[in-house]
Scaffold this motif. Structure first.
Motif, PDB file in Angstrom:
ATOM      1  N   ARG A   9     -48.619  -4.777 -17.661  1.00 28.25           N
ATOM      2  CA  ARG A   9     -48.744  -6.235 -18.115  1.00 28.25           C
ATOM      3  C   ARG A   9     -47.411  -6.957 -17.880  1.00 28.25           C
ATOM      4  NH1 ARG A   9     -52.113  -5.438 -23.531  1.00 28.25           N
ATOM      5  NH2 ARG A   9     -54.144  -4.814 -22.647  1.00 28.25           N
ATOM      6  N   TYR A  10     -46.568  -6.114 -18.157  1.00 30.76           N
ATOM      7  CA  TYR A  10     -44.844  -6.921 -18.189  1.00 30.76           C
ATOM      8  C   TYR A  10     -44.658  -7.189 -16.796  1.00 30.76           C
ATOM      9  CZ  TYR A  10     -40.051  -7.500 -18.445  1.00 30.76           C
ATOM     10  OH  TYR A  10     -38.712  -7.850 -18.341  1.00 30.76           O
ATOM     11  N   PHE A  11     -44.667  -6.244 -15.807  1.00 33.03           N
ATOM     12  CA  PHE A  11     -44.432  -6.512 -14.296  1.00 33.03           C
ATOM     13  C   PHE A  11     -45.567  -7.520 -13.769  1.00 33.03           C
ATOM     14  CE2 PHE A  11     -42.001  -2.547 -14.747  1.00 33.03           C
ATOM     15  CZ  PHE A  11     -41.039  -2.919 -14.401  1.00 33.03           C
ATOM     16  N   HIS A  12     -46.749  -7.627 -14.278  1.00 37.37           N
ATOM     17  CA  HIS A  12     -47.411  -8.571 -13.610  1.00 37.37           C
ATOM     18  C   HIS A  12     -47.169  -9.923 -14.289  1.00 37.37           C
ATOM     19  CE1 HIS A  12     -50.434  -6.557 -11.348  1.00 37.37           C
ATOM     20  NE2 HIS A  12     -50.488  -5.480 -12.367  1.00 37.37           N
ATOM     21  N   ALA A  13     -46.630 -10.200 -15.487  1.00 42.94           N
ATOM     22  CA  ALA A  13     -46.222 -11.533 -16.073  1.00 42.94           C
ATOM     23  C   ALA A  13     -45.047 -11.936 -15.549  1.00 42.94           C
ATOM     24  CB  ALA A  13     -46.223 -11.212 -17.502  1.00 42.94           C
ATOM     25  N   HIS A  14     -44.125 -11.031 -14.865  1.00 47.44           N
ATOM     26  CA  HIS A  14     -43.090 -11.322 -14.157  1.00 47.44           C
ATOM     27  C   HIS A  14     -42.858 -10.793 -12.835  1.00 47.44           C
ATOM     28  CE1 HIS A  14     -41.240 -12.567 -18.002  1.00 47.44           C
ATOM     29  NE2 HIS A  14     -41.709 -11.655 -18.536  1.00 47.44           N
ATOM     30  N   PHE A  20     -35.586  -9.747  -8.450  1.00 47.00           N
ATOM     31  CA  PHE A  20     -34.344 -10.173  -8.962  1.00 47.00           C
ATOM     32  C   PHE A  20     -33.673  -8.692  -9.183  1.00 47.00           C
ATOM     33  CE2 PHE A  20     -31.770 -10.106 -13.022  1.00 47.00           C
ATOM     34  CZ  PHE A  20     -31.004 -11.169 -12.575  1.00 47.00           C
ATOM     35  N   SER A  21     -34.289  -7.765  -9.453  1.00 45.56           N
ATOM     36  CA  SER A  21     -33.408  -6.573  -9.649  1.00 45.56           C
ATOM     37  C   SER A  21     -33.015  -5.906  -8.476  1.00 45.56           C
ATOM     38  CB  SER A  21     -34.454  -5.538 -10.367  1.00 45.56           C
ATOM     39  OG  SER A  21     -35.687  -5.277  -9.540  1.00 45.56           O
ATOM     40  N   LEU A  22     -33.785  -6.248  -7.200  1.00 44.44           N
ATOM     41  CA  LEU A  22     -33.354  -5.730  -6.000  1.00 44.44           C
ATOM     42  C   LEU A  22     -32.280  -6.547  -5.442  1.00 44.44           C
ATOM     43  CD1 LEU A  22     -34.046  -3.668  -3.589  1.00 44.44           C
ATOM     44  CD2 LEU A  22     -35.438  -5.575  -2.669  1.00 44.44           C
ATOM     45  N   SER A  25     -29.249  -5.559  -7.612  1.00 42.48           N
ATOM     46  CA  SER A  25     -28.595  -4.285  -7.296  1.00 42.48           C
ATOM     47  C   SER A  25     -27.795  -4.392  -5.910  1.00 42.48           C
ATOM     48  CB  SER A  25     -29.590  -2.929  -7.240  1.00 42.48           C
ATOM     49  OG  SER A  25     -30.423  -3.651  -6.399  1.00 42.48           O
ATOM     50  N   ALA A  26     -28.204  -5.049  -4.949  1.00 40.67           N
ATOM     51  CA  ALA A  26     -27.593  -4.883  -3.653  1.00 40.67           C
ATOM     52  C   ALA A  26     -26.431  -6.072  -3.783  1.00 40.67           C
ATOM     53  CB  ALA A  26     -28.649  -5.941  -2.724  1.00 40.67           C
ATOM     54  N   LEU A  27     -26.362  -6.849  -4.351  1.00 38.82           N
ATOM     55  CA  LEU A  27     -25.028  -7.753  -4.677  1.00 38.82           C
ATOM     56  C   LEU A  27     -24.093  -6.751  -5.572  1.00 38.82           C
ATOM     57  CD1 LEU A  27     -24.018 -10.635  -4.484  1.00 38.82           C
ATOM     58  CD2 LEU A  27     -24.611 -11.031  -6.908  1.00 38.82           C
ATOM     59  N   LEU A  28     -24.549  -6.172  -6.367  1.00 37.84           N
ATOM     60  CA  LEU A  28     -23.430  -5.052  -7.048  1.00 37.84           C
ATOM     61  C   LEU A  28     -22.754  -3.971  -6.245  1.00 37.84           C
ATOM     62  CD1 LEU A  28     -22.581  -4.394  -9.832  1.00 37.84           C
ATOM     63  CD2 LEU A  28     -24.152  -2.881 -10.399  1.00 37.84           C
TER      64      LEU A  28
END
Length: 41
Positions: A9-14, A20-22, A25-28
């Motif tokens: 549900r959390y991932f469906h809500a966001h 964003f996480s991908l 992580s690429a920027l970091l």
């Protein structure tokens, strides 16, 4: 099982959470590579 449904549900809500996480992580990783290259010179 309850934690899996809540996590789903959390991932469906966001829907942009994965994008964003991908991107973060690429920027970091790019910053780490840049720091290594600059310190090697």
């Amino acid at each position: 099982m309850r934690t899996l449904t809540e996590r789903g549900r959390y991932f469906h809500a966001h829907p942009l959470h994965a994008t964003f996480s991908l991107t973060a992580s690429a920027l970091l990783a790019g910053l780490i590579v840049l720091a290594l290259v600059l310190s090697a010179r």
